[in-house]
Design an enzyme around this catalytic site. Structure first.
Site, PDB file in Angstrom:
ATOM      1  N   SER A  23       0.638  -1.406   0.165  1.00  0.00           N
ATOM      2  CA  SER A  23      -0.055   0.036  -0.067  1.00  0.00           C
ATOM      3  C   SER A  23       0.830   1.226  -0.101  1.00  0.00           C
ATOM      4  O   SER A  23       1.706   1.379   0.636  1.00  0.00           O
ATOM      5  CB  SER A  23      -0.880   0.004   1.248  1.00  0.00           C
ATOM      6  OG  SER A  23      -1.601   1.338   1.327  1.00  0.00           O
ATOM      7  N   ARG A  24       0.465   2.195  -1.018  1.00  0.00           N
ATOM      8  CA  ARG A  24       1.170   3.518  -0.969  1.00  0.00           C
ATOM      9  C   ARG A  24       0.563   4.329  -0.128  1.00  0.00           C
ATOM     10  O   ARG A  24       1.021   5.599   0.226  1.00  0.00           O
ATOM     11  CB  ARG A  24       1.366   4.045  -2.378  1.00  0.00           C
ATOM     12  CG  ARG A  24       2.311   3.678  -3.345  1.00  0.00           C
ATOM     13  CD  ARG A  24       2.682   2.117  -3.287  1.00  0.00           C
ATOM     14  NE  ARG A  24       3.751   1.841  -3.946  1.00  0.00           N
ATOM     15  CZ  ARG A  24       4.348   0.660  -4.552  1.00  0.00           C
ATOM     16  NH1 ARG A  24       3.536  -0.256  -4.290  1.00  0.00           N
ATOM     17  NH2 ARG A  24       5.334   0.663  -5.067  1.00  0.00           N
ATOM     18  N   LYS A  74     -13.300  -4.224   2.260  1.00  0.00           N
ATOM     19  CA  LYS A  74     -14.226  -3.030   2.120  1.00  0.00           C
ATOM     20  C   LYS A  74     -15.819  -3.044   2.669  1.00  0.00           C
ATOM     21  O   LYS A  74     -16.188  -2.508   3.186  1.00  0.00           O
ATOM     22  CB  LYS A  74     -13.988  -2.267   0.786  1.00  0.00           C
ATOM     23  CG  LYS A  74     -12.646  -1.747   0.645  1.00  0.00           C
ATOM     24  CD  LYS A  74     -12.659  -1.122  -0.705  1.00  0.00           C
ATOM     25  CE  LYS A  74     -11.306  -0.467  -1.116  1.00  0.00           C
ATOM     26  NZ  LYS A  74     -11.150   0.248  -2.400  1.00  0.00           N
ATOM     27  N   ASP A 110     -13.688   6.527  -2.702  1.00  0.00           N
ATOM     28  CA  ASP A 110     -13.294   5.990  -4.157  1.00  0.00           C
ATOM     29  C   ASP A 110     -14.079   6.930  -5.340  1.00  0.00           C
ATOM     30  O   ASP A 110     -13.361   6.881  -6.460  1.00  0.00           O
ATOM     31  CB  ASP A 110     -13.535   4.559  -4.357  1.00  0.00           C
ATOM     32  CG  ASP A 110     -12.584   3.544  -3.661  1.00  0.00           C
ATOM     33  OD1 ASP A 110     -11.444   4.231  -3.322  1.00  0.00           O
ATOM     34  OD2 ASP A 110     -12.738   2.409  -3.299  1.00  0.00           O
ATOM     35  N   ALA A 137     -16.231  -5.414 -13.853  1.00  0.00           N
ATOM     36  CA  ALA A 137     -17.391  -5.430 -12.613  1.00  0.00           C
ATOM     37  C   ALA A 137     -17.100  -5.997 -11.394  1.00  0.00           C
ATOM     38  O   ALA A 137     -17.917  -6.491 -10.752  1.00  0.00           O
ATOM     39  CB  ALA A 137     -18.588  -6.476 -13.330  1.00  0.00           C
ATOM     40  N   TYR A 226      -2.562   2.022 -12.314  1.00  0.00           N
ATOM     41  CA  TYR A 226      -1.490   3.049 -12.369  1.00  0.00           C
ATOM     42  C   TYR A 226      -0.224   2.399 -12.500  1.00  0.00           C
ATOM     43  O   TYR A 226       0.788   3.139 -12.276  1.00  0.00           O
ATOM     44  CB  TYR A 226      -1.760   4.249 -11.351  1.00  0.00           C
ATOM     45  CG  TYR A 226      -1.892   3.545  -9.998  1.00  0.00           C
ATOM     46  CD1 TYR A 226      -3.025   3.306  -9.243  1.00  0.00           C
ATOM     47  CD2 TYR A 226      -0.813   3.067  -9.141  1.00  0.00           C
ATOM     48  CE1 TYR A 226      -3.420   2.769  -8.273  1.00  0.00           C
ATOM     49  CE2 TYR A 226      -1.248   2.490  -7.972  1.00  0.00           C
ATOM     50  CZ  TYR A 226      -2.200   2.350  -7.591  1.00  0.00           C
ATOM     51  OH  TYR A 226      -2.515   1.932  -6.212  1.00  0.00           O
TER      52      TYR A 226
END
Ligand code: ATR
Length: 282
Positions: A23-24, A74, A110, A137, A226
């Site tokens: 994780s950044r 999440k 998000d 999806a 990314y």
């Protein structure tokens, strides 16, 4: 007082997921903490799936001022909250939590991150919203569909390898419909906006192998992948003259609301932050 105690003297936040080593988010929040001279902390919090329910159930005790939540927790985090902001309730997923008066609250940033990235990278991109194509999806597609519908894009075609998964997401927006990849050439003829939400094109994954020939060169193409910054899809779109926006800004912008809530300052996404995070992918 030890160094760690000094750091912990302010609000304590972090990112919970499994795995979280990649994780950044600690880089993003660490930079903002330093920039604003805030005595808080932001850490990686590994939460294994078999202990996740118990972990989120104890958060309201206040061990943390709040947390970001990432894959695969999440949905579980949303269920653990005492109250959710409407966007998190609509998506059934929370990526930002905070504790207030012994209650756990959640939202989903998000959507805001996705939209802010486009507002920054292609100002006016939603001035005349038209047909949009969402490739994929999964969880990310849910936020993207919600965001596009909120800016008036219609119809929204969800194109996915597994049609049933796309069909499950049509409830997110009345203007959404589910398609297999065989419909893509026809959908591209009228699309004004195309976004990849699959993991295809990410370093280590095969590229997203689609033919953009029918697409209007004025249509905006973006990717939530990314790494690399310029995915094969974006390179293809750019080469034929389409405007493109890379996905890094979504990661940076989704972090803003959490930092503001936990640490009391609304941070900005700037070129230096982008460069610092990019350098970690080299
Ligand atoms: P996330 O929640 O991060 O979006 P996910 O739920 O695993 O991740 O979703 C990944 C998406 O990439 C899905 O739409 C998946 O398609 P399926 O629903 O058919 O599995 C898509 N995807 C992954 N690998 C793919 C491949 N080789 N070809 C086409 N689509 C692929």
């Amino acid at each position: 007082m030890s160094g760690t105690d000094a750091i912990r003297s302010g609000p304590r936040a972090g990112v919970a997921g499994w795995p979280v080593a990649h994780s950044r988010s600690p880089i993003i929040h660490g930079r903002w903490l330093a920039k604003h001279g805030i005595a808080g902390s932001y850490e990686r919090v590994p939460v294994a799936p078999d202990g996740a329910e118990a972990f989120f159930a104890t958060l309201a005790r206040g061990d943390f001022a709040g947390l970001n939540v990432t894959v695969p927790h999440k949905e579980l985090a949303a269920r653990a909250c005492d109250a959710l902001e409407p966007v998190a309730a609509a998506l059934g997923a929370a990526n930002t939590l905070w504790v207030e008066n012994g209650r756990l609250y959640g939202t989903n940033t998000d959507v805001e991150g996705f939209l802010a990235n486009l507002d920054e990278g292609a100002p006016g991109w939603d001035a005349d919203p038209g047909p949009a194509i969402v490739l994929g999806a999964g969880g990310a597609a849910r936020a993207v569909i919600h965001g596009l519908a909120s800016r008036g894009f219609a119809p929204i075609a969800i194109v996915n390898r597994t049609l049933d998964r796309a069909a499950l997401l049509t409830g997110l927006a009345p203007v959404a419909s589910a398609h297999g990849y065989e419909d893509l050439p026809k959908l591209l003829e009228t699309a004004r906006f195309v976004v990849n939400t699959t993991s295809l094109g990410m370093n280590g994954s095969p590229p997203l192998d689609i033919d953009l020939t029918p697409l209007d060169p004025a249509a905006l193409v973006t990717d939530i992948v990314y790494v690399p910054l310029e995915t094969p899809l974006l390179a293809l779109a750019r080469a034929r003259g389409n405007p493109v926006v890379d996905g890094l800004g979504m990661l940076l912008h989704q972090a803003v609301p959490g930092f503001e809530r936990w640490f009391g300052v609304r941070p900005t996404v700037d070129a230096a932050l982008r460069a610092e995070v990019l350098a970690t992918f080299a």
